[in-house]
Design a protein around this motif. Structure first.
Motif, PDB file in Angstrom:
ATOM      1  N   UNK A 263       6.121 -12.317 -12.241  1.00  0.00           N
ATOM      2  CA  UNK A 263       5.010 -11.823 -11.411  1.00  0.00           C
ATOM      3  C   UNK A 263       4.931 -10.300 -11.450  1.00  0.00           C
ATOM      4  N   UNK A 264       3.745  -9.784 -11.165  1.00  0.00           N
ATOM      5  CA  UNK A 264       3.535  -8.337 -11.115  1.00  0.00           C
ATOM      6  C   UNK A 264       2.498  -8.026 -10.033  1.00  0.00           C
ATOM      7  N   UNK A 265       2.819  -7.061  -9.145  1.00  0.00           N
ATOM      8  CA  UNK A 265       1.861  -6.622  -8.128  1.00  0.00           C
ATOM      9  C   UNK A 265       0.743  -5.847  -8.803  1.00  0.00           C
ATOM     10  N   UNK A 266      -0.479  -6.085  -8.344  1.00  0.00           N
ATOM     11  CA  UNK A 266      -1.606  -5.368  -8.925  1.00  0.00           C
ATOM     12  C   UNK A 266      -1.691  -3.941  -8.430  1.00  0.00           C
ATOM     13  N   UNK A 267      -0.953  -3.604  -7.332  1.00  0.00           N
ATOM     14  CA  UNK A 267      -0.899  -2.230  -6.845  1.00  0.00           C
ATOM     15  C   UNK A 267       0.555  -1.860  -6.582  1.00  0.00           C
ATOM     16  N   UNK A 268       0.874  -0.633  -6.864  1.00  0.00           N
ATOM     17  CA  UNK A 268       2.218  -0.144  -6.563  1.00  0.00           C
ATOM     18  C   UNK A 268       2.314   0.412  -5.159  1.00  0.00           C
ATOM     19  N   UNK A 269       1.158   0.676  -4.511  1.00  0.00           N
ATOM     20  CA  UNK A 269       1.140   1.168  -3.139  1.00  0.00           C
ATOM     21  C   UNK A 269      -0.066   0.584  -2.445  1.00  0.00           C
ATOM     22  N   UNK A 270       0.194  -0.102  -1.331  1.00  0.00           N
ATOM     23  CA  UNK A 270      -0.871  -0.678  -0.508  1.00  0.00           C
ATOM     24  C   UNK A 270      -1.023   0.180   0.744  1.00  0.00           C
ATOM     25  N   UNK A 271      -2.281   0.487   1.112  1.00  0.00           N
ATOM     26  CA  UNK A 271      -2.584   1.219   2.339  1.00  0.00           C
ATOM     27  C   UNK A 271      -3.241   0.257   3.319  1.00  0.00           C
ATOM     28  N   UNK A 272      -2.640   0.104   4.505  1.00  0.00           N
ATOM     29  CA  UNK A 272      -3.176  -0.790   5.527  1.00  0.00           C
ATOM     30  C   UNK A 272      -3.193  -0.065   6.860  1.00  0.00           C
ATOM     31  N   UNK A 273      -4.024  -0.570   7.784  1.00  0.00           N
ATOM     32  CA  UNK A 273      -4.104  -0.012   9.132  1.00  0.00           C
ATOM     33  C   UNK A 273      -4.255  -1.145  10.127  1.00  0.00           C
TER      34      UNK A 273
END
Length: 797
Positions: A263-273
């Motif tokens: 598996x591989x994440x499509x983003x290396x950094x997720x921004x959430x609030x």
């Protein structure tokens, strides 16, 4: 001879000639010649040896010639060629598929033969005398076998086929085995010998020529590159030689997935609030570690492996086991911590040990969660309050001071109030700024023992931000209620009661609830302490006995005694009360059961039985029914006006198109009473006493003084006419045409003269109806319809 019947396949063209040679030759004859057969019956009873012998006939299938196919010839050695012998053929297909020449014995096939439908036919032949139809030879059986030719191609009965094989399979891995069926004879030649070959699908797959097994012929086929393949397989008979027949089928092969991709994440950094007001369990966001595999091979498990939000947030897998759902684990506070960082790992659940060298089958990403500031409602220092208060607390007593603050950085001022639905009687009040909760009404534990109220705190600058807290107020008991007797406020004493006899046990109740329990003290009131009739004994168990002090009771002397009882409780302050017990003197039997007391004022005499009482009531009922019946008959005694023409005795109208005669109509009755009221006072002597004109309804030309000045006779007639008019007005059966009550207002000689339209056609002049306004209220409706209503003239009545 049987060996001579099997012909090689290549000699099929010589088959008619070979069958022609197969004539039936006799072995030997025993008995008399055929021409001497009729000489005696004894010769027929002797055993005659069969005159022909054969084994089988062979014939090729699918003959397409125009002439019937010659099969063979039957011949008996008794046949001299003179036509005296008749050949008979029976059995399978005789007469329909096969025929025989009864003179020569030649057998022909008249239908097309198919070995795949029927491989052989069993027939029976016999030679008979043509004249007598007697058998000359015993019946013999022979077989006609259908010889196979290659007329059926191989067929795949279950095609097209679906198959699957794991991706990355090795060369030679079996995929599926195919079997073709050939309807030709497998024991004769190569007609049913099938050979398999692949027409489409190289170089990925191959097929075994003899077994039909489809195998992988290319290594490392990847499903993620290509998943579906179409393979065409051919089956050919005659061992695959030239001229053989062939059939084909399609095999759809799918490469099944194996876990060969990490598996591989499509983003290396997720921004959430997430807002700080989000409750525990709220979803913050989701992440996805993509896997090129499918199904169970793509299922993931997510976990937070590091970060300052490990204890504040949680992560779980959605129902598809593909996505990671980040949720709130603990309450958030922007003022305390505005952001968090999470390190999340996603890993495959189902791993293939043989493919570990392609791993690791997991990936890591960073999730940054920002906490958003929200204008939060005030926060109480406690979510609930418990207060105890004695019921005798004075008005204005402060129960508790609640406290709430604005958790936001602005720290707005808070105002307090009570939710009125929780305190509808308004027992309490809260100071709006300090939060002091106090009483504004007297409390009574016996009325309401608990008060559950809700206190509200509201921000001054934002009234929509409101918080609440529950306040449970328990009212403590105070000894403020006196005890009183229960249930037994009346007792009786028998006339034969003796001194010291128990007549009643009394108990008391007190709505108060002291901690140590109730304890009551009983005594006679001071004014009754020395009475000679009764005494009281306190049993020290919250009960007391009422005892007699003497005997010789009699209803004749006194029927009722009133005994005041003094009761006090054991709590401070002591509460007392005096209750009066009514004691009646009654007649009792030997066992002490009451027979009668003076109080039974409405008791029936002993001599009046129940049957007599029922008879009296029945008589009263019958009397009431008779009275109601008489009233009903009296009510219906008077009949309505003109309901029946035979009973209409007060008028003589025969034709409805005739108008009334007015004052000149004197045939039916004395019309003097109905004359013009202006002249009525000149003819008082002629008036009838049973009739009076309806004076109040005449036109305005009638002076009221003249009407009322007629004396007592006029008054009687006036009352009679008005009574009749009222009866006619309220009678639902009264017709709308002229009657006695209206004759005075129309016709010749009346004030209104004739109102009839019967002779109006004789005049061509236009009618003027304005004069109707002068005729008074009786003609007001006609004036409104035909004339001009004078609105300026004042009403007369």
């Amino acid at each position: 001879m049987g060996d001579r019947l099997h012909l090689p396949a290549v000699a099929s063209t010589l088959l008619p000639l070979a069958l022609g040679i197969l004539t039936l030759l006799p072995h030997s004859l025993q008995g008399k010649p055929a021409e001497e057969e009729n000489a005696g019956s004894s010769a027929l009873l002797q055993r005659v040896k069969r005159g022909w012998v054969w084994n089988q006939f062979f014939v090729l299938e699918e003959y397409t010639g125009l002439e019937p196919l010659y099969i063979g010839k039957l011949h008996s050695d008794m046949d001299k060629g003179d036509g005296s012998i008749k050949y008979i053929l029976t059995g399978e297909g005789a007469g329909t598929t096969f025929t025989i020449d009864d003179s020569t014995g030649d057998i022909h096939a008249i239908q097309r033969l198919d070995r795949e439908v029927k491989a052989q036919y069993i027939l029976r032949a016999q030679a008979r005398n043509r004249l007598t139809d007697r058998p000359l030879e015993p019946e013999s059986e022979f077989i006609v076998k259908i010889q196979d030719i290659n007329d059926n191609e191989p067929r795949f009965l279950d095609g097209p086929y679906q198959a699957s094989v794991p991706e990355m399979s090795k060369i030679g891995t079996s995929v599926i085995q195919l079997t073709a069926t050939d309807a030709d004879d497998p024991t004769y030649g190569n007609s049913a010998r099938v050979v398999y070959s692949i027409l489409e699908g190289q170089p990925y797959f191959s097929v075994d020529a003899k077994t039909g097994v489809v195998r992988v012929s290319l290594a490392d086929m990847d499903r993620e590159t290509r998943e579906n393949y179409t393979v065409v397989i051919q089956a050919k008979d005659m061992g695959g030689q030239l001229g053989g027949l062939a059939g084909t089928t399609t095999v759809n092969i799918t490469l099944s997935d194996i876990n060969d991709n990490p598996p591989m994440f499509d983003q290396r950094l997720y921004q959430m609030s997430v807002p700080e007001s989000a409750p525990v369990g709220s979803v913050v966001g989701r992440i996805w570690a993509k896997d090129r595999d499918i199904g169970v091979n793509a299922e993931m498990k997510y976990s937070i492996i590091d970060g300052d939000g490990r204890d504040t947030f949680d992560i779980s897998t959605d129902p598809t086991n593909l996505f990671g759902i980040i949720s709130v684990k603990k309450p958030l506070d922007f003022e305390t911590k505005p952001s968090y960082t999470l390190k999340v790992e996603g890993a495959n659940i189902h791993l293939d040990p043989s493919l570990r060298h392609r791993g690791p089958f997991k990936d890591v990403t960073i999730v940054h969660v920002s906490v958003e500031d929200v204008d939060e409602p005030p926060l109480f220092d406690s979510p609930a309050y418990y207060i105890e208060l004695p019921e005798d607390a004075e008005i204005g007593t402060v129960l508790k001071t609640v406290s709430a603050r604005d958790p936001d950085a602005a720290n707005n001022t808070v105002r307090y109030s009570i939710e009125r639905s929780t305190d509808p009687e308004k027992y309490f009040y809260i100071e709006i700024t300090s939060g002091s909760l106090m009483t504004v009404r007297s409390l009574d534990r016996e009325e309401i023992g608990w008060h559950n109220i809700t206190v509200l705190a509201m921000e001054m600058n934002n009234p929509t931000q409101i918080a609440s807290a529950s306040v449970a107020v328990r009212i403590l008991d105070v000894n403020d209620n006196p005890p009183s007797l229960t249930h037994y406020l009346e007792a009786y004493v028998c006339e034969n009661a003796k001194a010291g006899q128990l007549i009643q046990t009394v108990t008391a109740v007190d709505p108060d609830e002291p901690l140590g329990g109730q304890h009551f003290y009983y005594s006679l009131a001071p004014e009754a302490a020395s009475n000679p009739n009764f005494t009281l004994r306190d049993n020290q168990d919250n009960t007391a006995w009422i005892l007699t002090r003497r005997g010789g009771w009699s209803q004749q002397d006194q029927t009722v005694f009133y005994l005041p009882i003094f009761i006090s409780d054991g709590e401070q302050p002591v509460q007392t009360s005096t209750s009066t017990l009514t004691i009646r003197v009654c007649s009792c039997d030997q066992e002490g059961n009451v027979m009668s007391c003076n109080a039974e004022a409405y008791s029936l005499p002993a001599s009046l039985s129940r049957g007599a009482l029922i008879a009296i009531l029945a008589c009263i009922f019958v009397l009431l029914v008779m009275i109601l019946l008489m009233l009903s008959l009296r009510t219906h005694r008077k009949k309505p006006y003109l309901c029946d023409e035979e009973e209409n005795v007060h008028e003589n109208i025969v034709r409805y198109d005739d108008e009334g005669g007015g004052e000149e109509d004197t045939e039916a009755f004395d019309i003097a009473a109905m004359w013009n009221p202006r002249e009525a006072h000149h003819h008082l002597g002629k008036m009838r006493q049973d009739m009076l004109p309806e004076i109040e309804s005449l036109s305005r030309y009638v002076p009221q003084a003249c009407v009322m000045g007629g004396g007592s006779g006029d008054s009687n007639v006036h009352g009679y006419v008005l009574a009749k008019l009222l009866e006619a007005d309220v009678d639902p059966c009264a017709p709308p045409y002229d009657s006695l009550q209206t004759y005075a207002y129309e016709g010749e000689g009346s004030v209104a003269e004739s109102l009839s339209s019967l002779q109006s056609g004789t005049s061509n002049t236009d009618h003027e109806y304005d004069y109707l306004n002068d005729w008074g209220p009786r003609f007001k409706k006609l004036a409104e319809m035909y004339g001009v209503l004078e609105t300026n003239s004042p009403p007369m009545w």
